[in-house]
Design a protein around this motif. Structure first.
Motif, short mmCIF file in Angstrom:
data_model
loop_
_atom_site.label_atom_id
_atom_site.label_comp_id
_atom_site.label_asym_id
_atom_site.label_seq_id
_atom_site.Cartn_x
_atom_site.Cartn_y
_atom_site.Cartn_z
N ALA A 1 0.84 -1.20 0.00
CA ALA A 1 0.00 0.00 0.00
C ALA A 1 0.87 1.25 0.00
CB ALA A 1 -0.94 0.00 1.20
N ARG A 2 1.92 1.26 0.81
CA ARG A 2 2.83 2.41 0.85
C ARG A 2 3.51 2.60 -0.49
NH1 ARG A 2 5.34 5.66 4.80
NH2 ARG A 2 3.38 5.26 5.86
N ALA A 3 3.88 1.49 -1.14
CA ALA A 3 4.50 1.57 -2.46
C ALA A 3 3.56 2.26 -3.45
CB ALA A 3 4.88 0.17 -2.95
N MET A 4 2.29 1.90 -3.43
CA MET A 4 1.33 2.50 -4.35
C MET A 4 1.09 3.98 -4.01
SD MET A 4 0.77 0.01 -6.45
CE MET A 4 2.48 -0.49 -6.11
N ASP A 5 1.07 4.29 -2.72
CA ASP A 5 0.91 5.67 -2.27
C ASP A 5 2.05 6.54 -2.78
OD1 ASP A 5 0.01 7.91 -0.65
OD2 ASP A 5 1.52 7.34 0.84
N ARG A 6 3.26 6.01 -2.76
CA ARG A 6 4.42 6.79 -3.23
C ARG A 6 4.54 6.79 -4.75
NH1 ARG A 6 7.75 7.83 1.37
NH2 ARG A 6 6.14 8.54 2.81
N GLY B 1 7.96 -2.27 -1.34
CA GLY B 1 6.66 -2.93 -1.39
C GLY B 1 6.34 -3.63 -2.69
N CYS B 2 7.02 -3.21 -3.77
CA CYS B 2 6.77 -3.80 -5.09
C CYS B 2 8.05 -3.70 -5.91
CB CYS B 2 5.61 -3.07 -5.79
SG CYS B 2 5.09 -3.84 -7.34
N PRO B 3 8.96 -4.66 -5.71
CA PRO B 3 10.28 -4.57 -6.37
C PRO B 3 10.22 -4.38 -7.88
CG PRO B 3 10.30 -6.27 -4.69
CD PRO B 3 8.87 -5.82 -4.81
N LEU B 4 9.27 -5.02 -8.56
CA LEU B 4 9.18 -4.86 -10.01
C LEU B 4 8.88 -3.41 -10.39
CD1 LEU B 4 9.34 -6.30 -12.74
CD2 LEU B 4 6.87 -6.67 -12.59
N ALA B 5 7.95 -2.79 -9.67
CA ALA B 5 7.65 -1.37 -9.92
C ALA B 5 8.87 -0.51 -9.61
CB ALA B 5 6.44 -0.92 -9.10
N GLY B 6 9.63 -0.91 -8.59
CA GLY B 6 10.85 -0.19 -8.26
C GLY B 6 11.87 -0.25 -9.38
#
Length: 199
Positions: free
Chosen positions: A135-140, A176-181
């Motif tokens: 959730a924090r990954a999506m928020d950022r 929170g989401c390594p692929l998105a990172g």
């Protein structure tokens, strides 16, 4: 008045109170619009982003829990206002203010429901579960996506450097989401080439 009607009235009072989130302006502008987005729009879009990208989470998630977190994560801003993530602020003080606000706002609900939402908000803030980290990954990620599609509008207006985005936002996305990172690192390199950063 019957207990069920009292509970219903509390829930109505809560939903009317959280309508105030629409008045809290952020520093980013929606794609194709010249006005600033509000925190309610951000919360909705971050929740939809999470729903869209759940398959890329590093572990199986309770996506309903993630969406609930994102729908409530900024409710405290009704009392505290929004502060851009890159601002130099006292994070402990800010979190305490937001917790007080969350308790006040959720306190409009029936007691058990209020306690559940406050606990969910605290889990999100502490990033103590895979759902909270995602959730924090999506928020950022959401405001970064807006900036990438608006030539760095908020970054340029607020003097935000690439290093700030990497350390204060992209790192949370990767957590929170390594692929998105991974995707984001390439996107930020391209943004730097195009002069999207403000410092």
């Amino acid at each position: 008045m019957p207990a069920a009607l009292l509970a219903l009235q509390k829930q109505i009072d809560f939903i009317l109170e959280v309508d105030k989130l629409k008045t809290v302006l952020r520093k980013t502008k929606p794609v194709g619009l010249e006005r600033y987005e509000n925190s309610a729009e951000h919360s909705w879009q971050a929740a939809l982003l999470a729903l869209s990208m759940a398959e890329h989470a590093p572990v199986a998630l309770d996506i309903d829990k993630v969406i609930r977190m994102l729908l409530i994560h900024d409710l405290g801003e009704i009392d505290t206002g929004d502060v851009i993530v890159y601002a130099a602020t006292d994070n402990a003080e800010r979190e305490a203010e937001e917790l007080a606000a969350i308790r006040r706002i959720c306190g409009l609900l029936p007691q058990a429901q209020a306690a559940g939402l406050v606990a969910l908000w605290q889990e999100f803030e502490a990033r103590q579960s895979a759902e909270a980290r995602f959730a924090r990954a999506m928020d950022r990620l959401m405001p970064i996506l807006l900036n990438l599609n608006r030539q760095g509008q908020s970054w340029r207006e607020n003097g935000v450097s690439k290093q700030q985005v990497l350390s204060m936002a992209a790192s949370k996305v990767s957590d929170g989401c390594p692929l998105a990172g991974q995707w984001l690192l390439h996107a930020l390199d391209e943004a730097e080439k195009q002069g999207f950063f403000g410092a």
